[in-house]
Design a protein around this motif. Structure first.
Motif, PDB file in Angstrom:
ATOM      1  N   SER A  43       0.791  -1.244   0.000  1.00 45.15           N
ATOM      2  CA  SER A  43       0.000   0.000   0.000  1.00 45.15           C
ATOM      3  C   SER A  43       0.820   1.290   0.000  1.00 45.15           C
ATOM      4  O   SER A  43       0.498   2.209  -0.768  1.00 45.15           O
ATOM      5  CB  SER A  43      -0.954   0.020   1.196  1.00 45.15           C
ATOM      6  N   ARG A  50      -3.117   5.453   7.125  1.00 44.29           N
ATOM      7  CA  ARG A  50      -3.403   4.111   7.618  1.00 44.29           C
ATOM      8  C   ARG A  50      -3.513   4.171   9.135  1.00 44.29           C
ATOM      9  O   ARG A  50      -2.934   5.035   9.779  1.00 44.29           O
ATOM     10  CB  ARG A  50      -2.281   3.153   7.223  1.00 44.29           C
ATOM     11  N   ASN A  63       8.336  -7.218  11.286  1.00 46.60           N
ATOM     12  CA  ASN A  63       7.327  -6.178  11.062  1.00 46.60           C
ATOM     13  C   ASN A  63       5.993  -6.649  11.687  1.00 46.60           C
ATOM     14  O   ASN A  63       5.901  -7.787  12.148  1.00 46.60           O
ATOM     15  CB  ASN A  63       7.195  -5.926   9.547  1.00 46.60           C
ATOM     16  N   GLU A  87       5.820 -11.214   8.722  1.00 51.89           N
ATOM     17  CA  GLU A  87       6.379 -11.854   7.528  1.00 51.89           C
ATOM     18  C   GLU A  87       7.780 -11.356   7.196  1.00 51.89           C
ATOM     19  O   GLU A  87       8.443 -11.904   6.320  1.00 51.89           O
ATOM     20  CB  GLU A  87       5.447 -11.661   6.313  1.00 51.89           C
ATOM     21  N   THR A 132      -1.309  -9.163   2.430  1.00 49.69           N
ATOM     22  CA  THR A 132      -2.011  -8.497   1.311  1.00 49.69           C
ATOM     23  C   THR A 132      -3.457  -8.125   1.670  1.00 49.69           C
ATOM     24  O   THR A 132      -4.348  -8.216   0.828  1.00 49.69           O
ATOM     25  CB  THR A 132      -1.989  -9.341   0.002  1.00 49.69           C
ATOM     26  N   GLY A 133      -3.617  -7.714   2.925  1.00 51.44           N
ATOM     27  CA  GLY A 133      -4.959  -7.388   3.425  1.00 51.44           C
ATOM     28  C   GLY A 133      -5.723  -6.442   2.523  1.00 51.44           C
ATOM     29  O   GLY A 133      -6.891  -6.678   2.199  1.00 51.44           O
ATOM     30  N   THR A 134      -5.076  -5.363   2.082  1.00 50.57           N
ATOM     31  CA  THR A 134      -5.792  -4.400   1.242  1.00 50.57           C
ATOM     32  C   THR A 134      -5.545  -4.643  -0.239  1.00 50.57           C
ATOM     33  O   THR A 134      -6.476  -4.587  -1.040  1.00 50.57           O
ATOM     34  CB  THR A 134      -5.380  -2.955   1.594  1.00 50.57           C
ATOM     35  N   ILE A 135      -4.285  -4.937  -0.596  1.00 48.01           N
ATOM     36  CA  ILE A 135      -4.037  -5.049  -2.045  1.00 48.01           C
ATOM     37  C   ILE A 135      -4.768  -6.246  -2.659  1.00 48.01           C
ATOM     38  O   ILE A 135      -5.135  -6.214  -3.827  1.00 48.01           O
ATOM     39  CB  ILE A 135      -2.530  -5.037  -2.417  1.00 48.01           C
TER      40      ILE A 135
HETATM   41  P1  ADP Z   1      -1.301  -4.078   1.972  1.00 51.66           P
HETATM   42  O1  ADP Z   1      -2.250  -5.093   1.447  1.00 51.66           O
HETATM   43  O2  ADP Z   1      -2.024  -2.822   2.414  1.00 51.66           O
HETATM   44  O3  ADP Z   1      -0.174  -3.747   1.063  1.00 51.66           O
HETATM   45  P2  ADP Z   1      -0.503  -6.053   3.984  1.00 51.66           P
HETATM   46  O4  ADP Z   1      -1.807  -6.452   4.596  1.00 51.66           O
HETATM   47  O5  ADP Z   1       0.125  -6.996   3.016  1.00 51.66           O
HETATM   48  O6  ADP Z   1      -0.629  -4.600   3.323  1.00 51.66           O
HETATM   49  O7  ADP Z   1       0.526  -5.780   5.151  1.00 51.66           O
HETATM   50  C1  ADP Z   1       1.906  -5.742   4.875  1.00 51.66           C
HETATM   51  C2  ADP Z   1       2.615  -5.001   5.953  1.00 51.66           C
HETATM   52  O8  ADP Z   1       2.260  -3.620   5.890  1.00 51.66           O
HETATM   53  C3  ADP Z   1       2.270  -5.410   7.367  1.00 51.66           C
HETATM   54  O9  ADP Z   1       2.940  -6.536   7.823  1.00 51.66           O
HETATM   55  C4  ADP Z   1       2.687  -4.181   8.122  1.00 51.66           C
HETATM   56  O10 ADP Z   1       4.086  -4.147   8.291  1.00 51.66           O
HETATM   57  C5  ADP Z   1       2.255  -3.077   7.187  1.00 51.66           C
HETATM   58  N1  ADP Z   1       0.904  -2.591   7.482  1.00 51.66           N
HETATM   59  C6  ADP Z   1      -0.265  -3.206   7.255  1.00 51.66           C
HETATM   60  N2  ADP Z   1      -1.318  -2.472   7.660  1.00 51.66           N
HETATM   61  C7  ADP Z   1      -0.810  -1.347   8.161  1.00 51.66           C
HETATM   62  C8  ADP Z   1      -1.359  -0.167   8.747  1.00 51.66           C
HETATM   63  N3  ADP Z   1      -2.672  -0.012   8.922  1.00 51.66           N
HETATM   64  N4  ADP Z   1      -0.508   0.794   9.137  1.00 51.66           N
HETATM   65  C9  ADP Z   1       0.804   0.658   8.983  1.00 51.66           C
HETATM   66  N5  ADP Z   1       1.387  -0.429   8.438  1.00 51.66           N
HETATM   67  C10 ADP Z   1       0.614  -1.423   8.037  1.00 51.66           C
END
Ligand code: ADP
Length: 567
Positions: free
Chosen positions: A74, A163, A269, A273, A414-417
């Motif tokens: 993100s 975020r 982190n 991961e 990859t919660g959001t992507i």
């Molecule tokens: P995305 O899908 O948004 O790219 P991920 O869910 O894959 O993110 O998370 C990857 C990493 O990004 C997490 O392990 C954490 O280090 C960081 N991260 C995720 N959510 C947040 C958030 N709300 N604020 C700051 N860092 C975050």
């Protein structure tokens, strides 16, 4: 671009930037901004390149993003090509055993959080509760009250950030304050901005296997001696009750440390991961495996090509990344860690008609990840030939080889992507075939798995389809639905249909071919027992995972995702 409604809402509400004239960019402009900024690194690395050559690379990146074959984490989507320019998701900061050190870390964490990164901290260096404080003649409060200070700071900053803030606190299992740490999040609503994780040592695991004791110590002084089984049971109890703490295997993280001469890895982190040294950061990106299936088969050629361009993309990101701290810039530029991973694994299995909980799926997991890992390493070596090795290569485990990046692969949540790509997250099984999910703080949607939906349309006439759908909307799963072919039930399995053992086996299969670590939640149904949690943790250890996180549904104030349609 083919984007779901959910993807559009997320992008519009959180990712689109304001332009100079005050208007918002469009979704197309977002992807162009990111591709353009990342391609610009080519010219910084090789000033001889013509604009036409750079534009060609930009168009390749653009195609890879807009086809949703690959997405970076993100912060890259949000900040590439903007003044802020902070593109990494993962950071680890040191917390030293002094008031100055601790509050310096609070400040550094604040700057990172403001830029959209997530931070991990080890609090193991802070002297335990009751230890003497020489300068004041008083006694120390231990690490726990300080973790709360970090959480309060994060709470204040979240208001102004893109975020909500993600942090993890790690404490070694042999720190004298470990028992209080394990129960730190047992009250609902405490430490909202932190996950907690216990750093398990080899010595502890051996004591556990031998039903023995281990020492709690700090600075050479032994404070106590606990039975390993008692501490492990306490961890299991709390993890079962609300998913916290998770566990990480510290010795294993260090076995995978490519630069041991620079120090020990003490933390990861927030989603665990990415093991990192203090002041390291890592930018992640994930290939959408659901897009790597053609005519019911894995399209290895397309996957190879996507890996090639993804590694180049992520290496370019390092070139243009702007960090809030000089020490981070130096560490990142010296080790050049990147984390290429995957999303859409469950959707790929649906398309291949392979049950997630099957030996074939576990074997394919190894094959796919080994393929990505080998290819990523080869690309990183080829990039080193042209662009140079990562500067610390001679003090790394890669001495004598060519390598542009100290690590290449990481499996992120990859919660959001994954929602932007419209596919299943990371290597998780789908949570439910129909689910209701909170996608923003104030916004929930009902989602049907797109591969399942297509299968239904192609294989059933209207009345049967409607009947199946109605049931699935109620339950989220197919398993109790009558009149559905057995084969279909076996393939379209959800997180709760799969026993914890298969979750762990899948995590281990991906871990076996991953430089960094794998983010995975062993999602348990509400009725899961403590024994199941205990077994999952031990199995994760025996199968070579670097950590393990469980979550039993319904045990937090509010679940982000629930099975079935909401109304
Ligand atoms: P995305 O899908 O948004 O790219 P991920 O869910 O894959 O993110 O998370 C990857 C990493 O990004 C997490 O392990 C954490 O280090 C960081 N991260 C995720 N959510 C947040 C958030 N709300 N604020 C700051 N860092 C975050």
């Amino acid at each position: 671009m083919r984007l779901s409604e959910t993807a559009k809402i997320i992008l519009e509400r959180r990712y689109l930037r304001k332009k100079a004239d005050g208007s918002r960019e469009t979704i197309e402009e977002l992807f162009y901004r990111v591709s353009n900024a990342v391609a610009a690194a080519e010219k910084m690395i090789n000033p001889q390149l013509s604009s036409t050559q750079v534009n060609k690379i930009r168009d390749t990146f653009l195609q890879m993003l807009t086809s949703l074959d690959f997405l970076p984490n993100s912060p890259t989507l949000m900040n590439a090509g903007t003044k802020l320019g902070q593109l990494a998701a993962c950071f680890v900061l040191p917390v030293e055993d002094s008031i100055e050190g601790i509050f310096n870390a609070v400040k550094e964490a604040a700057l990172i959080q403001k830029s959209g990164g997530g931070t991990g901290f080890s609090f193991s260096r802070i002297r335990p509760k009751g230890a003497p404080v020489t300068s004041t003649g008083g006694i120390a409060s231990g690490p726990l009250p300080f973790i709360k200070v970090f959480d309060s700071a994060a709470e204040a900053i979240r208001q102004g950030s893109a975020r909500s803030g993600a942090n993890i606190a790690v404490l070694r299992v042999d720190h004298p304050d470990i028992k209080e740490f394990i129960s730190l999040k047992s009250k609902p609503g405490t430490l909202r901005n932190f996950n907690i994780s216990v750093g398990l040592t080899k010595e502890f695991m051996e004591a556990l296997e031998n039903d023995g004791f281990y020492n709690l110590h700090f600075n050479g002084k032994v404070y106590n001696r606990f039975k390993a089984w008692d501490v492990f049971s306490l961890i299991v109890e709390h993890a079962w009750s609300n998913g916290e703490p998770g566990i990480i295997f510290l010795d294993r993280l260090n076995e995978g440390n490519p630069t041991p001469a620079l120090g020990e890895i003490e933390a990861t982190n927030p989603c665990a991961e990415q093991p990192l040294l203090p002041y390291e950061a890592c930018n992640l990106g994930s290939i959408n495996l659901s897009n790597m299936v053609r005519n019911g088969q894995v399209d290895w050629g397309h996957l190879a090509e996507t890996v090639e361009w993804s590694v180049r993309f992520l290496d370019n990101v390092i070139e243009i990344n702007k960090f809030p701290l000089k020490k981070i810039t130096e560490m990142v530029q010296s080790n050049r860690k990147i984390g290429l991973g995957v999303m859409g694994w469950a959707d790929m299995l649906f398309k291949l008609r392979l049950p997630y909980n099957s030996n074939q799926a576990v074997e394919l997991a190894e094959k796919v990840m080994a393929f990505i890992q080998e290819k990523a390493h080869a690309v990183s070596s080829a990039l080193a030939e042209k662009r140079g090795d990562f500067p610390n290569i001679d003090i790394s485990v890669y001495r004598g080889q060519r390598r542009r990046n100290a690590t290449c692969t990481t499996i992120a949540p990859t919660g959001t992507i994954s929602m932007i790509a419209g596919t299943s997250p990371g290597i998780e099984p789908v949570f439910a075939l129909v689910q209701t999910r909170r996608i923003l703080d104030d916004y929930a949607v009902t989602q049907m798995n797109p591969v399942f939906e297509k299968y239904l349309t192609e294989n059933f006439e209207r009345t049967t389809r409607d009947r199946i759908l109605q049931e699935v909307k109620r339950r989220g799963s197919l398993q109790q639905v009558e009149g559905v072919p057995e084969e279909m039930k076996r393939v379209f399995v959800t997180a709760w249909d799969i026993s914890p053992e298969w979750h762990v086996r899948m995590q281990a299969a991906f871990q076996a071919h991953c430089d960094n670590a794998v983010s995975k939640t062993i999602n348990l149904r509400p009725t899961a027992t403590k024994e199941e949690v205990r077994k999952a943790f031990l199995m994760a250890y025996h199968l070579g995972c670097k950590g393990c996180t469980v979550y039993r549904a319904g045990t937090r104030e509010e679940d982000v995702v629930v099975p079935g349609a909401c109304c």
